[in-house]
Design an enzyme around this catalytic site. Structure first.
Site, mmCIF file in Angstrom:
data_model
loop_
_atom_site.group_PDB
_atom_site.id
_atom_site.type_symbol
_atom_site.label_atom_id
_atom_site.label_comp_id
_atom_site.label_asym_id
_atom_site.label_seq_id
_atom_site.Cartn_x
_atom_site.Cartn_y
_atom_site.Cartn_z
ATOM 1 N N LYS A 291 0.850 -1.191 0.000
ATOM 2 C CA LYS A 291 0.000 0.000 0.000
ATOM 3 C C LYS A 291 0.887 1.242 0.000
ATOM 4 O O LYS A 291 1.823 1.354 0.785
ATOM 5 C CB LYS A 291 -0.918 0.000 1.227
ATOM 6 C CG LYS A 291 -2.023 1.050 1.171
ATOM 7 C CD LYS A 291 -3.029 0.854 2.284
ATOM 8 C CE LYS A 291 -4.195 1.819 2.155
ATOM 9 N NZ LYS A 291 -5.217 1.631 3.196
ATOM 10 N N GLU A 376 -19.195 -6.258 10.542
ATOM 11 C CA GLU A 376 -20.143 -5.491 11.348
ATOM 12 C C GLU A 376 -21.164 -6.385 12.046
ATOM 13 O O GLU A 376 -21.532 -6.132 13.197
ATOM 14 C CB GLU A 376 -20.866 -4.471 10.458
ATOM 15 C CG GLU A 376 -19.965 -3.394 9.875
ATOM 16 C CD GLU A 376 -19.311 -3.791 8.560
ATOM 17 O OE1 GLU A 376 -18.606 -2.949 7.968
ATOM 18 O OE2 GLU A 376 -19.513 -4.951 8.110
ATOM 19 N N ARG A 404 -25.257 -2.434 7.851
ATOM 20 C CA ARG A 404 -24.912 -3.794 7.442
ATOM 21 C C ARG A 404 -25.198 -4.812 8.549
ATOM 22 O O ARG A 404 -25.119 -6.017 8.312
ATOM 23 C CB ARG A 404 -23.437 -3.857 7.048
ATOM 24 C CG ARG A 404 -23.013 -2.770 6.073
ATOM 25 C CD ARG A 404 -21.597 -2.955 5.592
ATOM 26 N NE ARG A 404 -21.543 -3.912 4.489
ATOM 27 C CZ ARG A 404 -20.423 -4.319 3.914
ATOM 28 N NH1 ARG A 404 -19.251 -3.893 4.354
ATOM 29 N NH2 ARG A 404 -20.451 -5.163 2.919
#
Length: 645
Positions: A291, A376, A404
């Site tokens: 990244k 979640e 969610r």
């Protein structure tokens, strides 16, 4: 080897090759050396463009080579390329005809920060939340199969997104359907916060798994040389795979697994993808990337460089930094203070440690901090299990992500009346991230749930007090607060709760009363001053302060509810329902978010666009007052046309 940078370019770099790539079709005409030169130019341009606008940063740098390879090998957009989350798609947008438009990314009228179907045929699926790409790509592969069309479907998913259960549900179904589907696992060991959990640990071990590759290649050579090798040899290979194979999970799910390979080796990526075009059935290509690749500060600090603010030109005055703390920081400070007082407090977040302000809590109370990754549903039911054993869980979650876990919120927490506090960040509009991340619906979807205490603080101090209220309340409770900083109200250091269900009067006026729910209070007070209206800070969406509503209804002809939530089913709807049940007869105006998704822009511009700044609130109330013939300041009375008479 990709070029590396130590600074963001302040001047537009020369990109002669990139300038010729107006679509992936042009990209497919380039040879290997040209592709590598294109990668360097694309990386330089992405750095420059993001410095001009701000925006998501590190993820895009990490997939420069992968993006080029995918568009070079596959016939996009005929072949469907689906990106997960979308933080990493700035290079994709640049290569698909939006090179100049990326200079206005996340601005009004500019391109979105995420893939958006209405923006380009190359954006095959709109995203913003994680872990949807495999499901969507599988649906596209199934449609192609049913229609007899030979197109390919490719899903690109990160290792962070792979921690969500939805991704594994899609993998499981993919193997069952046995369609031609390529899943590219972009493994950079990051999401936004660092990945956690068993799967993340498993992926981390892949980087040192050379032994398996030697065993696997040796086994293949042996089996080719001796096709009739005994069952013992084959079982030995399977045993070794079970012990050290990086792809055993995916192979057991029915995927052909390839990798991990170097995601920054462009020739290798192109060769591998070309080979995989010939493989039928579900395939998973595991790609190892970094990244922030190519920008050394981002490689060293991938969390800090997940996104970037606009770089001001040389000589410009430094941007003013608000001295006021952000709401997420207020929550983090409260969480630590309450944890000191109550050893039962357990903090939970689904991969939002930094964004929710929990870094200090994690450092000070590591045994009571749980980042459960992008999961979640699990976060909410984990909290429910803790509450069953008399612990006091606090779930820190963004409004848009709590959506969610709605079934778990209802079935696992509220139905059982369990003692869980939800600290709901990013409530309301969120600015440049746009509608995928806006918390536009939480008051509507929370207010209808039995047993749930729902609070909307108006300022910083009230946020702290209502967090205390929710934590000390016996039963499920939710406190919702916006992104960014408040109005500068001093925060009292104590941990005292507020009385449940009681609001407060802040301004006395005549004829009109504004019932404010949440952080739009400064705008409400400004509008009220121009209209000589009363203002009440309601604080509680559920239960409503019935006594305060009754008093305001008796004293005013027009009640105005104000909330940064959709009008449909929101706090104003609750007031309307109460007035109807009480047979009260004042006129009611409900102000909130419209029945549409609000496009990306600055948060202030978004509020102005939907009439929730001070001017918009004032004008909407004045227009309603005109229809009712209510007097305005100065003794004027509006006629039915809205003009002062």
């Amino acid at each position: 080897m990709p070029l590396s940078f130590t600074e963001i370019p302040s001047e537009r770099p020369l990109t002669p090759l990139l300038d010729t790539v107006t679509s992936p079709a042009a990209l497919r005409t380039l040879d290997g050396q040209a592709l590598e030169r294109l990668a360097d130019e694309l990386r330089a341009y992405l750095l420059y463009a993001t410095g001009q606008t701000g925006g998501h940063f590190g993820a895009g740098l990490g997939v420069i080579e992968l993006t080029i390879a995918l568009h070079h090998v596959f016939d996009t957009p005929e072949d469907r390329l689906v990106w997960d989350v979308g933080h990493q798609t700035y290079p994709h947008k640049i290569l698909t005809g939006r090179r100049e438009e990326i200079l206005q990314v996340r601005r009004a009228g500019g391109v979105a920060g995420f893939p958006k179907r209405s923006e380009s045929p190359y954006d095959t699926f709109g995203v913003g939340h994680s872990s949807t790409s495999i499901s969507a790509a599988l649906g596209m592969a199934l449609a192609a199969h049913l229609r007899g069309e030979p197109r390919r479907a490719i899903a690109v998913i990160g290792d962070g997104a792979m921690t969500a259960g939805m991704a594994f549900e899609a993998l499981n179904h993919s193997a069952h359907l046995d369609l031609d589907l390529l899943v590219v696992l972009n493994d950079n060991q990051m999401s936004i916060s660092r990945n956690v959990g068993g799967l993340s640990t498993y992926f981390s071990k892949l980087w040192s798994s050379r032994f398996y590759n030697l065993v696997r290649e040796g086994g293949k050579r042996l089996l080719k040389a001796f096709p009739s090798t005994s069952t013992l040899v084959r079982k030995t290979e399977e045993l070794m795979k079970a012990l050290v194979a990086p792809g055993i999970v995916f192979e057991e799910l029915g995927f052909t697994y390839i990798g991990p390979i170097d995601g920054h080796n462009l020739p290798l990526l192109v060769t591998t993808l070309n080979n995989l075009k010939q493989v039928t059935g579900p395939v998973l290509l595991h790609v190892a990337t970094v990244k922030g690749k190519g920008f050394l500060p981002a490689e060293a600090d991938p969390i800090g460089y997940h996104a970037l603010t606009k770089i001001e030109p040389a000589g410009a005055p430094p941007p003013k930094r608000p001295a006021r703390p952000k709401f997420q920081d207020l929550f983090g400070a409260w969480l630590c203070d309450m944890a000191e007082r109550d050893s039962r407090l357990v903090g939970i977040t689904p991969a939002m440690t930094e964004g929710s302000g929990m870094v200090e809590f994690a450092r000070r109370f590591p045994d009571r901090f749980h980042d459960v990754a992008i999961a979640e549903q699990h976060a909410v039911t984990l909290a429910a299990g803790l509450a069953c054993e008399r612990m006091k869980p606090v779930v820190a979650i963004y409004s848009t992500f709590l959506q969610r876990a709605y079934d778990q919120l209802i079935h696992d927490v509220a139905l059982q009346n369990l003692d869980v506090l939800f600290a709901i960040d990013r409530a309301g509009l969120v600015g440049e991230d746009g509608p995928t991340h806006a918390g536009s619906f939480d008051l509507s979807y929370l207010r209808c749930i039995p047993n749930l205490l729902v609070m909307a603080p108006a300022d910083e101090n009230e946020t702290r007090r209502l967090l205390c209220t929710g934590f000390l309340h016996e039963g499920p409770a939710a406190v919702r607060y916006p992104r960014g900083s408040g109005s500068g109200v001093a925060v009292e250091p104590g941990l005292e709760p507020l009385p449940v269900g009681l609001g407060r009067r802040l301004r006395a006026g005549t004829g009109i009363a504004i019932l404010n729910f949440g952080a739009l209070l400064p705008a409400a007070l400004e509008a009220a001053a121009a209209l000589d209206a009363s203002v009440a800070d309601m604080r509680f969406v559920k239960p409503l302060d019935a006594g305060l509503i009754d008093a305001l209804a008796a004293e005013h002809r027009l009640l105005v509810t104000l909330e940064e939530n959709v009008v449909a089913g929101g706090a104003g709807a609750g007031v309307a329902e109460y007035l109807a049940s009480a047979a009260a007869t004042p006129h009611l105006l409900q102000l909130g978010l419209p029945d549409r998704f609000v496009d990306h822009n600055s948060r202030a511009a978004q509020l102005a666009a939907v009439g929730l700044d001070a001017a918009g609130i004032r004008d909407a109330i004045a227009a309603r007052a005109a229809r009712l013939g209510l007097p305005l300041p100065g003794g004027q009375v509006n006629d039915a046309s809205g003009h002062a008479g």
